[in-house]
Motif scaffolding. Structure first.
Motif, PDB file in Angstrom:
ATOM      1  N   GLY A  92       0.819  -1.224   0.000  1.00  0.00           N
ATOM      2  CA  GLY A  92       0.000   0.000   0.000  1.00  0.00           C
ATOM      3  C   GLY A  92       0.846   1.265   0.000  1.00  0.00           C
ATOM      4  N   ILE A  93       0.167   2.387  -0.217  1.00  0.00           N
ATOM      5  CA  ILE A  93       0.863   3.668  -0.435  1.00  0.00           C
ATOM      6  C   ILE A  93       1.649   4.114   0.806  1.00  0.00           C
ATOM      7  N   HIS A  94       1.134   3.848   2.005  1.00  0.00           N
ATOM      8  CA  HIS A  94       1.838   4.307   3.226  1.00  0.00           C
ATOM      9  C   HIS A  94       3.198   3.621   3.349  1.00  0.00           C
ATOM     10  N   ARG A  95       3.195   2.290   3.047  1.00  0.00           N
ATOM     11  CA  ARG A  95       4.454   1.523   3.108  1.00  0.00           C
ATOM     12  C   ARG A  95       5.387   1.988   1.988  1.00  0.00           C
ATOM     13  N   PHE A  96       4.760   2.182   0.792  1.00  0.00           N
ATOM     14  CA  PHE A  96       5.562   2.500  -0.408  1.00  0.00           C
ATOM     15  C   PHE A  96       6.333   3.817  -0.218  1.00  0.00           C
ATOM     16  N   ILE A  97       5.630   4.836   0.290  1.00  0.00           N
ATOM     17  CA  ILE A  97       6.290   6.156   0.380  1.00  0.00           C
ATOM     18  C   ILE A  97       6.817   6.427   1.801  1.00  0.00           C
ATOM     19  N   ASN A  98       6.574   5.454   2.734  1.00  0.00           N
ATOM     20  CA  ASN A  98       7.067   5.588   4.110  1.00  0.00           C
ATOM     21  C   ASN A  98       6.486   6.819   4.809  1.00  0.00           C
ATOM     22  N   TRP A  99       5.150   6.955   4.682  1.00  0.00           N
ATOM     23  CA  TRP A  99       4.427   8.016   5.404  1.00  0.00           C
ATOM     24  C   TRP A  99       3.328   7.320   6.201  1.00  0.00           C
ATOM     25  N   GLN A 100       3.432   7.305   7.528  1.00  0.00           N
ATOM     26  CA  GLN A 100       2.480   6.522   8.340  1.00  0.00           C
ATOM     27  C   GLN A 100       1.231   7.330   8.696  1.00  0.00           C
ATOM     28  N   GLY A 101       1.225   8.612   8.417  1.00  0.00           N
ATOM     29  CA  GLY A 101       0.057   9.443   8.749  1.00  0.00           C
ATOM     30  C   GLY A 101      -1.009   9.369   7.670  1.00  0.00           C
ATOM     31  N   PRO A 102      -2.080  10.149   7.774  1.00  0.00           N
ATOM     32  CA  PRO A 102      -3.151  10.143   6.789  1.00  0.00           C
ATOM     33  C   PRO A 102      -2.658  10.597   5.412  1.00  0.00           C
ATOM     34  N   ILE A 103      -3.193   9.968   4.380  1.00  0.00           N
ATOM     35  CA  ILE A 103      -2.899  10.339   2.984  1.00  0.00           C
ATOM     36  C   ILE A 103      -4.227  10.545   2.266  1.00  0.00           C
ATOM     37  N   LEU A 104      -4.317  11.637   1.509  1.00  0.00           N
ATOM     38  CA  LEU A 104      -5.486  11.884   0.655  1.00  0.00           C
ATOM     39  C   LEU A 104      -5.039  11.681  -0.790  1.00  0.00           C
ATOM     40  N   THR A 105      -5.791  10.886  -1.538  1.00  0.00           N
ATOM     41  CA  THR A 105      -5.470  10.745  -2.959  1.00  0.00           C
ATOM     42  C   THR A 105      -6.562  11.430  -3.774  1.00  0.00           C
ATOM     43  N   ASP A 106      -6.133  12.099  -4.858  1.00  0.00           N
ATOM     44  CA  ASP A 106      -7.149  12.654  -5.742  1.00  0.00           C
ATOM     45  C   ASP A 106      -7.561  11.537  -6.685  1.00  0.00           C
ATOM     46  N   SER A 107      -8.579  11.785  -7.510  1.00  0.00           N
ATOM     47  CA  SER A 107      -9.143  10.677  -8.307  1.00  0.00           C
ATOM     48  C   SER A 107      -8.336  10.450  -9.582  1.00  0.00           C
ATOM     49  N   GLY A 108      -7.491  11.422  -9.926  1.00  0.00           N
ATOM     50  CA  GLY A 108      -6.776  11.299 -11.193  1.00  0.00           C
ATOM     51  C   GLY A 108      -7.432  12.086 -12.302  1.00  0.00           C
ATOM     52  N   GLY A 109      -8.698  12.416 -12.133  1.00  0.00           N
ATOM     53  CA  GLY A 109      -9.432  13.122 -13.189  1.00  0.00           C
ATOM     54  C   GLY A 109      -8.795  14.448 -13.569  1.00  0.00           C
ATOM     55  N   PHE A 110      -8.407  15.199 -12.584  1.00  0.00           N
ATOM     56  CA  PHE A 110      -7.847  16.534 -12.843  1.00  0.00           C
ATOM     57  C   PHE A 110      -6.543  16.434 -13.625  1.00  0.00           C
ATOM     58  N   GLN A 111      -5.692  15.462 -13.242  1.00  0.00           N
ATOM     59  CA  GLN A 111      -4.410  15.310 -13.959  1.00  0.00           C
ATOM     60  C   GLN A 111      -4.650  14.865 -15.395  1.00  0.00           C
ATOM     61  N   ILE A 112      -5.701  14.053 -15.603  1.00  0.00           N
ATOM     62  CA  ILE A 112      -5.974  13.610 -16.979  1.00  0.00           C
ATOM     63  C   ILE A 112      -6.250  14.840 -17.826  1.00  0.00           C
ATOM     64  N   TYR A 113      -7.058  15.798 -17.229  1.00  0.00           N
ATOM     65  CA  TYR A 113      -7.363  17.013 -18.015  1.00  0.00           C
ATOM     66  C   TYR A 113      -6.116  17.874 -18.178  1.00  0.00           C
ATOM     67  N   SER A 114      -5.275  17.944 -17.105  1.00  0.00           N
ATOM     68  CA  SER A 114      -4.188  18.940 -17.187  1.00  0.00           C
ATOM     69  C   SER A 114      -2.896  18.344 -17.732  1.00  0.00           C
ATOM     70  N   LEU A 115      -2.750  17.019 -17.785  1.00  0.00           N
ATOM     71  CA  LEU A 115      -1.452  16.475 -18.222  1.00  0.00           C
ATOM     72  C   LEU A 115      -1.552  15.560 -19.446  1.00  0.00           C
ATOM     73  N   ALA A 116      -2.617  14.731 -19.465  1.00  0.00           N
ATOM     74  CA  ALA A 116      -2.657  13.707 -20.528  1.00  0.00           C
ATOM     75  C   ALA A 116      -3.053  14.356 -21.856  1.00  0.00           C
TER      76      ALA A 116
END
Ligand SMILES: O=c1[nH]cnc2c(CCNCC3CCCCC3)c3[nH]c(NCc4cccs4)nc3cc12
Ligand SMILES: [Zn+2]
Length: 370
Positions: free
Chosen positions: A75-99
């Protein structure tokens, strides 16, 4: 997820957002961790500055290394070594602004990766499936961020799509056995009637928290302030309110005044990397020649690692040499400045002096010290 309001000062409020991985004191700033890292910082440095929650973005992690890989790692907490809360965006915004090569249908969005041009399709259900695999504590629905400017009839159609997608996200989410939280996103462009319509539809579906989307996308400041002023008080009072992509501390003050609790923005980290530093006497550009022989600290009022140990002359030198340490020292300071600003703002609300705080800081934040 528990949201407990500690104190109100007008519409402004300070609260505790309790997640299974820790408590978030609001109003809170959430540093942006694209690719799973707050650029140039270790997670320990971000935590030691005082941050309690960071953002990771679904679009980048889905494309590289892939959400299944991250899931297998633990999971993301283990992967990035952050044990506190993490908020993920849905990806939709990046699709519009990057893809590129995007095709938006009622089913979802087809796009080509900005990394290798490969073709992808993300539906609302897939966006939630990916965030569940990542294991973030707070997930965002898959929405359509309406660009600015946009014709009213386009926005009208778009909020219908955003509502349908929000329903599909919620339905899919409820069928999974996960103890993550899901926030809804209100759209509606700069049209007050469409904002109220979107708000009613999204609140009716019911989420753990609500975000205002579609702002800080190039619209005039007065439009952003008007929408925040009109929409925020109509949002459920007992749930967290998140203003996406904001922002400049002047905009933060206007939003907190109307009851916003959570913010994210690339400003402190991106500006740090290009030498724009926030200080208690206004914003400065460290590359300016006037700092070449300046042996004083960046900000005499700041007690961050950078301000305690280095001179403006050295910070300018590092920047001119494009040294990696320049990015690190500048980011440490800007993140520290933002974090302390939010701490002082929370205290001001708790002590019923938010208006004084705003009056004291607005002139400083508007000032370009050089
Ligand atoms: O309606 C929206 N729906 C969903 N996301 C939005 C975002 C992205 C918020 N930051 C995500 C982060 C997740 C982790 C990685 C980094 C992003 C916005 N950002 C801005 N303005 C700031 C902007 C940034 C870039 C162009 S405008 N307006 C936004 C509006 C929406
Ligand atoms: Zn500092």
């Amino acid at each position: 997820m528990q949201f407990k309001i500690l104190k109100k000062d007008g519409f402004a409020r300070t609260a505790l957002l309790e997640t299974k991985r820790g408590v978030i004191h609001t109003p809170a700033f959430m540093p942006v961790g694209t690719n799973g890292t707050v650029k140039a910082m270790t997670p320990e440095e971000v935590r030691d500055i005082g941050y309690e929650i960071i953002l990771s973005n679904t679009y980048h992690l889905y494309l590289r290394p892939g959400h299944e890989t991250i899931k297998e790692i633990g999971g993301i907490h283990r992967f990035i070594n952050w044990q506190g809360p993490i908020l993920t965006d849905s990806g939709g915004f990046q699709i519009y602004s990057l893809a590129s090569l995007r095709k938006i249908t009622s089913e979802g969005v087809e796009f080509r990766s900005h990394i290798d041009g490969s073709l992808h399709f993300i539906s609302p259900e897939r966006a939630i499936e990916i965030q569940i695999a990542l294991g973030s504590d707070i997930m965002m629905v898959f929405d359509e961020c309406v660009p600015y400017p946009a014709e009213k009839q386009y926005v009208e159609k778009s909020i219908k799509l955003t509502k349908d997608w929000a329903e599909r996200c919620k339905n899919y989410f409820e069928k999974q056995r996960t103890n993550q939280s899901l926030f809804g996103i209100i759209q509606g462009g700069v049209y007050d009637d469409l904002r109220e319509k979107s708000l009613e539809e999204i609140v009716k579906i019911g989420f753990d928290g609500y975000a205002i989307g579609g702002l800080s996308v190039g619209e005039p400041k007065e439009d952003m302030y008007r929408v925040v002023k009109n929409v925020t008080p109509l949002m459920p009072e007992d749930k967290p309110r998140y203003l996406m992509g904001v922002g400049d501390l002047i905009d933060v003050l206007h939003a907190v005044e109307h009851g916003i609790d959570m913010f994210d923005c690339v400003m402190p980290t991106r500006n740090a990397r290009n030498g724009t530093l926030f200080t208690s006497r206004g914003r400065i550009s460290i590359k300016r020649s006037e700092f070449k022989d300046d042996s004083t600290a960046l900000d005499p009022e700041c007690d961050c690692y950078t301000c305690r140990n280095y001179t403006k002359a050295f910070l300018r030198h590092l920047y001119m040499c494009r040294e990696i340490l320049s990015m690190r020292l500048n980011t440490i300071h800007n993140l520290y400045f933002y974090c302390k600003f939010f701490e002082k703002m929370r205290t001001a609300i708790a002590e019923g002096r938010f208006q004084d705080f705003k009056k004291e800081w607005l002139p400083v934040l508007e000032k370009n010290f050089s």
